[in-house]
Design a protein around this motif. Sequence first.
Motif, PDB file in Angstrom:
ATOM      1  N   PRO A   1      10.259 -35.075 -23.606  1.00 27.59           N
ATOM      2  CA  PRO A   1      10.047 -35.596 -24.956  1.00 27.59           C
ATOM      3  C   PRO A   1      11.312 -35.641 -25.809  1.00 27.59           C
ATOM      4  CG  PRO A   1       9.081 -33.422 -24.727  1.00 27.59           C
ATOM      5  CD  PRO A   1       9.579 -33.822 -23.381  1.00 27.59           C
ATOM      6  N   ALA A   2      12.385 -34.986 -25.384  1.00 30.89           N
ATOM      7  CA  ALA A   2      13.662 -35.027 -26.103  1.00 30.89           C
ATOM      8  C   ALA A   2      14.775 -34.988 -25.068  1.00 30.89           C
ATOM      9  CB  ALA A   2      13.781 -33.849 -27.061  1.00 30.89           C
ATOM     10  N   LYS A   3      15.870 -35.632 -25.377  1.00 31.85           N
ATOM     11  CA  LYS A   3      17.023 -35.647 -24.464  1.00 31.85           C
ATOM     12  C   LYS A   3      18.129 -34.770 -25.042  1.00 31.85           C
ATOM     13  CE  LYS A   3      15.180 -38.829 -21.831  1.00 31.85           C
ATOM     14  NZ  LYS A   3      14.530 -38.505 -20.623  1.00 31.85           N
ATOM     15  N   PHE A   4      18.747 -33.985 -24.179  1.00 32.61           N
ATOM     16  CA  PHE A   4      19.907 -33.193 -24.574  1.00 32.61           C
ATOM     17  C   PHE A   4      20.662 -32.802 -23.319  1.00 32.61           C
ATOM     18  CE2 PHE A   4      16.355 -30.200 -24.202  1.00 32.61           C
ATOM     19  CZ  PHE A   4      16.871 -29.238 -23.357  1.00 32.61           C
ATOM     20  N   GLY A   5      21.874 -32.301 -23.508  1.00 32.46           N
ATOM     21  CA  GLY A   5      22.658 -31.850 -22.375  1.00 32.46           C
ATOM     22  C   GLY A   5      23.857 -31.042 -22.821  1.00 32.46           C
ATOM     23  N   SER A   6      24.376 -30.287 -21.891  1.00 36.17           N
ATOM     24  CA  SER A   6      25.556 -29.470 -22.148  1.00 36.17           C
ATOM     25  C   SER A   6      26.778 -30.154 -21.554  1.00 36.17           C
ATOM     26  CB  SER A   6      25.397 -28.089 -21.507  1.00 36.17           C
ATOM     27  OG  SER A   6      25.536 -28.181 -20.088  1.00 36.17           O
ATOM     28  N   LYS A   7      27.925 -29.644 -21.899  1.00 33.33           N
ATOM     29  CA  LYS A   7      29.144 -30.082 -21.230  1.00 33.33           C
ATOM     30  C   LYS A   7      29.199 -29.393 -19.862  1.00 33.33           C
ATOM     31  CE  LYS A   7      32.007 -26.452 -23.180  1.00 33.33           C
ATOM     32  NZ  LYS A   7      33.154 -26.079 -23.943  1.00 33.33           N
ATOM     33  N   THR A   8      30.037 -29.877 -18.982  1.00 30.93           N
ATOM     34  CA  THR A   8      30.251 -29.220 -17.693  1.00 30.93           C
ATOM     35  C   THR A   8      31.165 -28.027 -17.947  1.00 30.93           C
ATOM     36  OG1 THR A   8      29.959 -31.264 -16.468  1.00 30.93           O
ATOM     37  CG2 THR A   8      31.167 -29.507 -15.361  1.00 30.93           C
ATOM     38  N   GLN A   9      30.746 -26.858 -17.429  1.00 30.06           N
ATOM     39  CA  GLN A   9      31.522 -25.642 -17.649  1.00 30.06           C
ATOM     40  C   GLN A   9      31.323 -24.678 -16.490  1.00 30.06           C
ATOM     41  OE1 GLN A   9      29.462 -25.349 -21.448  1.00 30.06           O
ATOM     42  NE2 GLN A   9      28.732 -23.309 -20.886  1.00 30.06           N
ATOM     43  N   VAL A  10      32.209 -23.688 -16.408  1.00 27.45           N
ATOM     44  CA  VAL A  10      32.148 -22.680 -15.353  1.00 27.45           C
ATOM     45  C   VAL A  10      31.618 -21.356 -15.901  1.00 27.45           C
ATOM     46  CG1 VAL A  10      33.516 -21.350 -13.677  1.00 27.45           C
ATOM     47  CG2 VAL A  10      34.013 -23.757 -14.072  1.00 27.45           C
ATOM     48  N   LYS A  11      31.872 -21.081 -17.174  1.00 26.53           N
ATOM     49  CA  LYS A  11      31.369 -19.848 -17.789  1.00 26.53           C
ATOM     50  C   LYS A  11      30.918 -20.153 -19.205  1.00 26.53           C
ATOM     51  CE  LYS A  11      35.998 -18.392 -19.083  1.00 26.53           C
ATOM     52  NZ  LYS A  11      36.972 -17.321 -19.072  1.00 26.53           N
ATOM     53  N   GLY A  12      30.238 -19.195 -19.785  1.00 30.64           N
ATOM     54  CA  GLY A  12      29.740 -19.381 -21.137  1.00 30.64           C
ATOM     55  C   GLY A  12      28.243 -19.617 -21.136  1.00 30.64           C
ATOM     56  N   SER A  13      27.766 -20.318 -22.174  1.00 32.50           N
ATOM     57  CA  SER A  13      26.339 -20.574 -22.295  1.00 32.50           C
ATOM     58  C   SER A  13      26.098 -21.843 -23.100  1.00 32.50           C
ATOM     59  CB  SER A  13      25.635 -19.387 -22.957  1.00 32.50           C
ATOM     60  OG  SER A  13      26.083 -19.229 -24.288  1.00 32.50           O
TER      61      SER A  13
ATOM     62  N   VAL B   1      15.926 -22.004 -25.703  1.00 33.47           N
ATOM     63  CA  VAL B   1      16.228 -21.727 -24.290  1.00 33.47           C
ATOM     64  C   VAL B   1      17.742 -21.660 -24.178  1.00 33.47           C
ATOM     65  CG1 VAL B   1      16.007 -22.496 -21.902  1.00 33.47           C
ATOM     66  CG2 VAL B   1      14.123 -22.864 -23.509  1.00 33.47           C
ATOM     67  N   LYS B   2      18.209 -20.584 -23.569  1.00 31.42           N
ATOM     68  CA  LYS B   2      19.651 -20.347 -23.429  1.00 31.42           C
ATOM     69  C   LYS B   2      19.989 -20.288 -21.951  1.00 31.42           C
ATOM     70  CE  LYS B   2      23.260 -17.094 -24.783  1.00 31.42           C
ATOM     71  NZ  LYS B   2      23.527 -15.837 -25.508  1.00 31.42           N
ATOM     72  N   TRP B   3      20.866 -21.185 -21.532  1.00 28.17           N
ATOM     73  CA  TRP B   3      21.357 -21.196 -20.162  1.00 28.17           C
ATOM     74  C   TRP B   3      22.691 -20.460 -20.140  1.00 28.17           C
ATOM     75  CZ3 TRP B   3      18.674 -25.143 -22.402  1.00 28.17           C
ATOM     76  CH2 TRP B   3      17.565 -25.642 -21.710  1.00 28.17           C
TER      77      TRP B   3
ATOM     78  N   THR C   1      13.682 -16.363 -27.779  1.00 29.03           N
ATOM     79  CA  THR C   1      14.728 -16.916 -26.923  1.00 29.03           C
ATOM     80  C   THR C   1      14.375 -16.604 -25.478  1.00 29.03           C
ATOM     81  OG1 THR C   1      16.437 -16.602 -28.605  1.00 29.03           O
ATOM     82  CG2 THR C   1      17.195 -16.914 -26.350  1.00 29.03           C
ATOM     83  N   LYS C   2      14.508 -17.590 -24.625  1.00 26.36           N
ATOM     84  CA  LYS C   2      14.292 -17.420 -23.182  1.00 26.36           C
ATOM     85  C   LYS C   2      15.607 -17.750 -22.492  1.00 26.36           C
ATOM     86  CE  LYS C   2      11.847 -17.028 -19.382  1.00 26.36           C
ATOM     87  NZ  LYS C   2      11.281 -15.790 -18.928  1.00 26.36           N
ATOM     88  N   THR C   3      16.066 -16.862 -21.625  1.00 26.20           N
ATOM     89  CA  THR C   3      17.352 -17.051 -20.946  1.00 26.20           C
ATOM     90  C   THR C   3      17.144 -17.480 -19.502  1.00 26.20           C
ATOM     91  OG1 THR C   3      18.390 -15.390 -22.360  1.00 26.20           O
ATOM     92  CG2 THR C   3      19.525 -15.930 -20.303  1.00 26.20           C
TER      93      THR C   3
ATOM     94  N   ALA D   1      22.659 -23.374 -25.523  1.00 26.18           N
ATOM     95  CA  ALA D   1      21.323 -23.074 -26.033  1.00 26.18           C
ATOM     96  C   ALA D   1      20.763 -24.274 -26.768  1.00 26.18           C
ATOM     97  CB  ALA D   1      21.375 -21.867 -26.962  1.00 26.18           C
ATOM     98  N   LYS D   2      19.445 -24.438 -26.665  1.00 26.76           N
ATOM     99  CA  LYS D   2      18.755 -25.528 -27.339  1.00 26.76           C
ATOM    100  C   LYS D   2      17.400 -25.031 -27.825  1.00 26.76           C
ATOM    101  CE  LYS D   2      18.072 -29.815 -28.538  1.00 26.76           C
ATOM    102  NZ  LYS D   2      18.779 -30.414 -29.647  1.00 26.76           N
ATOM    103  N   LYS D   3      17.112 -25.255 -29.101  1.00 22.01           N
ATOM    104  CA  LYS D   3      15.803 -24.925 -29.661  1.00 22.01           C
ATOM    105  C   LYS D   3      14.867 -26.083 -29.354  1.00 22.01           C
ATOM    106  CE  LYS D   3      13.561 -23.388 -33.893  1.00 22.01           C
ATOM    107  NZ  LYS D   3      13.795 -22.995 -35.296  1.00 22.01           N
ATOM    108  N   LEU D   4      13.769 -25.791 -28.668  1.00 24.10           N
ATOM    109  CA  LEU D   4      12.838 -26.833 -28.242  1.00 24.10           C
ATOM    110  C   LEU D   4      11.669 -26.906 -29.220  1.00 24.10           C
ATOM    111  CD1 LEU D   4      12.954 -26.188 -24.407  1.00 24.10           C
ATOM    112  CD2 LEU D   4      14.281 -27.794 -25.775  1.00 24.10           C
ATOM    113  N   THR D   5      11.581 -28.031 -29.928  1.00 24.10           N
ATOM    114  CA  THR D   5      10.571 -28.189 -30.978  1.00 24.10           C
ATOM    115  C   THR D   5       9.516 -29.229 -30.640  1.00 24.10           C
ATOM    116  OG1 THR D   5      11.981 -29.792 -32.114  1.00 24.10           O
ATOM    117  CG2 THR D   5      12.187 -27.472 -32.786  1.00 24.10           C
ATOM    118  N   LYS D   6       9.700 -29.955 -29.548  1.00 24.22           N
ATOM    119  CA  LYS D   6       8.733 -30.976 -29.143  1.00 24.22           C
ATOM    120  C   LYS D   6       7.986 -30.516 -27.896  1.00 24.22           C
ATOM    121  CE  LYS D   6      11.231 -34.860 -31.097  1.00 24.22           C
ATOM    122  NZ  LYS D   6      11.804 -36.180 -30.849  1.00 24.22           N
ATOM    123  N   ALA D   7       6.655 -30.540 -27.973  1.00 21.47           N
ATOM    124  CA  ALA D   7       5.831 -30.137 -26.841  1.00 21.47           C
ATOM    125  C   ALA D   7       5.951 -31.144 -25.701  1.00 21.47           C
ATOM    126  CB  ALA D   7       4.375 -30.007 -27.271  1.00 21.47           C
TER     127      ALA D   7
END
Length: 108
Positions: free
Chosen positions: A67-79, A49-51, A26-28, A81-87
Amino acid sequence: MKKYLAAGAATAIAAGALAIPALAATKTVQVKDNVFVAKKITVSKGTTVKWVWKGKAPHNVKVTKGPAKFGSKTQVKGSFAKKLTKAGTYTIVCTIHAPGMKMTVKVK
């Protein structure tokens, strides 16, 4: 006899070591007010990867190129995370503060 016991113990230890699953990497990355801390990271395939939100302003994480699309919701606190499997190289922004709030993640 002792020689056979030692060899058997070494084999058992080696076999047991192989049975233990490897810990997932895990990379933060911190999401602070208008900046990702770090701007560039390189990780191996399968790394999560954990934001983590650390500032006071709302932010999100969105892949705009990669190579892959993803996104988080808009937030002020919390985290998020996404496991990245595509180079490849991912360009990530906070859509609220783009184009200035940007980072890249290179997956090998």
